[in-house]
Design a protein around this motif. Structure first.
Motif, short mmCIF file in Angstrom:
data_model
loop_
_atom_site.label_atom_id
_atom_site.label_comp_id
_atom_site.label_asym_id
_atom_site.label_seq_id
_atom_site.Cartn_x
_atom_site.Cartn_y
_atom_site.Cartn_z
N TYR A 183 25.60 59.84 89.21
CA TYR A 183 26.85 60.48 88.81
C TYR A 183 26.59 61.74 87.99
O TYR A 183 25.72 61.76 87.12
N ASP A 184 27.39 62.78 88.27
CA ASP A 184 27.36 64.01 87.49
C ASP A 184 27.99 63.81 86.12
O ASP A 184 27.64 64.50 85.15
N LEU A 185 28.96 62.90 86.05
CA LEU A 185 29.71 62.68 84.81
C LEU A 185 30.06 61.20 84.72
O LEU A 185 30.56 60.61 85.68
N VAL A 186 29.78 60.61 83.55
CA VAL A 186 30.18 59.23 83.27
C VAL A 186 31.04 59.22 82.01
O VAL A 186 30.66 59.78 80.98
N LEU A 187 32.21 58.61 82.13
CA LEU A 187 33.15 58.47 81.02
C LEU A 187 33.23 57.00 80.65
O LEU A 187 33.48 56.16 81.52
N VAL A 188 33.04 56.69 79.39
CA VAL A 188 33.07 55.30 78.92
C VAL A 188 34.24 55.14 77.96
O VAL A 188 34.31 55.81 76.92
N ASP A 189 35.16 54.25 78.33
CA ASP A 189 36.35 54.00 77.51
C ASP A 189 36.63 52.50 77.55
O ASP A 189 37.63 52.05 78.10
N LEU A 190 35.71 51.74 76.95
CA LEU A 190 35.74 50.28 77.03
C LEU A 190 36.23 49.69 75.71
O LEU A 190 35.74 50.06 74.64
N PHE A 191 37.21 48.77 75.82
CA PHE A 191 37.74 48.14 74.62
C PHE A 191 38.05 46.68 74.88
O PHE A 191 38.36 46.27 76.00
N SER A 192 37.96 45.90 73.82
CA SER A 192 38.41 44.51 73.83
C SER A 192 39.48 44.39 72.75
O SER A 192 39.82 45.36 72.08
N GLN A 193 40.02 43.21 72.57
CA GLN A 193 41.07 43.03 71.57
C GLN A 193 40.56 43.28 70.15
O GLN A 193 41.34 43.56 69.25
N ASP A 194 39.25 43.19 69.95
CA ASP A 194 38.67 43.41 68.63
C ASP A 194 38.13 44.82 68.44
O ASP A 194 37.54 45.14 67.41
N GLY A 195 38.31 45.68 69.44
CA GLY A 195 37.77 47.03 69.36
C GLY A 195 36.79 47.26 70.49
O GLY A 195 36.93 46.74 71.59
N ASN A 196 35.78 48.07 70.25
CA ASN A 196 34.75 48.28 71.26
C ASN A 196 33.99 47.00 71.51
O ASN A 196 33.61 46.30 70.56
N PRO A 197 33.71 46.65 72.76
CA PRO A 197 33.01 45.40 73.05
C PRO A 197 31.54 45.46 72.61
O PRO A 197 30.96 46.54 72.50
N PRO A 198 30.93 44.31 72.37
CA PRO A 198 29.53 44.27 71.93
C PRO A 198 28.57 45.01 72.86
O PRO A 198 27.54 45.51 72.42
N LEU A 199 28.92 45.08 74.15
CA LEU A 199 28.07 45.76 75.12
C LEU A 199 27.71 47.17 74.69
O LEU A 199 26.59 47.65 74.93
#
Length: 217
Positions: free
Chosen positions: A139-155
């Motif tokens: 990929y030329d561009l990767v956007l990460v916008d991952l959330f869980s109910q507690d905020g950003n996930p541990p991953l």
């Protein structure tokens, strides 16, 4: 036409899903349609111009976008605001959108997906890390916008996520982060520097969002 998070008022409820773990709804007024989870607006769309970005952190992300990208991956779909913007911005681009939540994907298809975008956008119900490990594309561009109910996930705070990202990235990485502590922010910056390349950080006025930007070394 910005979506004012303090004064928005709904005129119509399009979808309501209630479970013991969360409340998810799609609402709209004459100007905007938005996705809300547990009382927090996740994304908002200008009904007359779906490609426009109207939340502050999204405008900060747009300022960091490269001149061009042909193959894009977004990890975390929500209402698909950034994806709609990118498909309009780059008419030749192909977009893979990944989200683990089947209901979120269904709501995107029903209420936020624009006509014709299905030809250039593939929706994947999958775990973000599993997708990276199984996917063969770069990929030329990767956007990460991952959330869980507690905020950003541990991953987001683990080395193997960034190792997997590095194997699929040939251009730029942008992460929308809501760090709960300074240690979380420092951990992400350290991991991005280690596995991707030199990292820049941009705050969002009036928000706790921190936008992490890096280019593959």
């Amino acid at each position: 036409m910005d979506f004012n998070l303090q004064t928005y008022q709904a005129e119509q409820l399009l979808h309501l899903g209630v479970s013991p773990s969360r409340r998810i709804c799609v609402q709209q007024n004459s100007d905007h349609r938005w996705l809300e989870i547990d009382g927090v607006v996740q994304s908002a769309m200008v009904r007359a111009a779906p490609q426009r970005l109207c939340l502050p952190h999204q405008q900060a992300i747009a300022d960091l976008l490269p001149t061009k990208a042909e193959r894009i991956l977004e990890l975390g779909l929500g209402g698909g605001d950034i994806g709609r913007h990118l498909l309009a911005r780059w008419p030749e681009a192909q977009l893979d959108s990944v989200d683990l939540d089947a209901e979120v994907i269904s709501l995107y298809r029903d209420f936020f997906m624009t006509t014709g975008s299905a030809e250039r956008q593939c929706l994947h119900q999958a775990d973000a890390l599993a997708f990276l490990l199984e996917q063969g594309a770069d990929y030329d561009l990767v956007l990460v916008d991952l959330f869980s109910q507690d905020g950003n996930p541990p991953l987001l705070f683990t080395p193997h996520f960034y190792q997997a990202l590095a194997s699929r990235l040939r251009g730029e990485l942008i992460i929308n982060l809501l760090p709960r502590t300074g240690r979380e922010l420092d951990q992400v910056l350290l991991l991005v520097e280690r596995w991707i390349g030199q990292t820049a950080l941009r705050g969002v006025p009036g928000c706790i969002n921190q936008i992490v930007h890096a280019r593959k070394a």
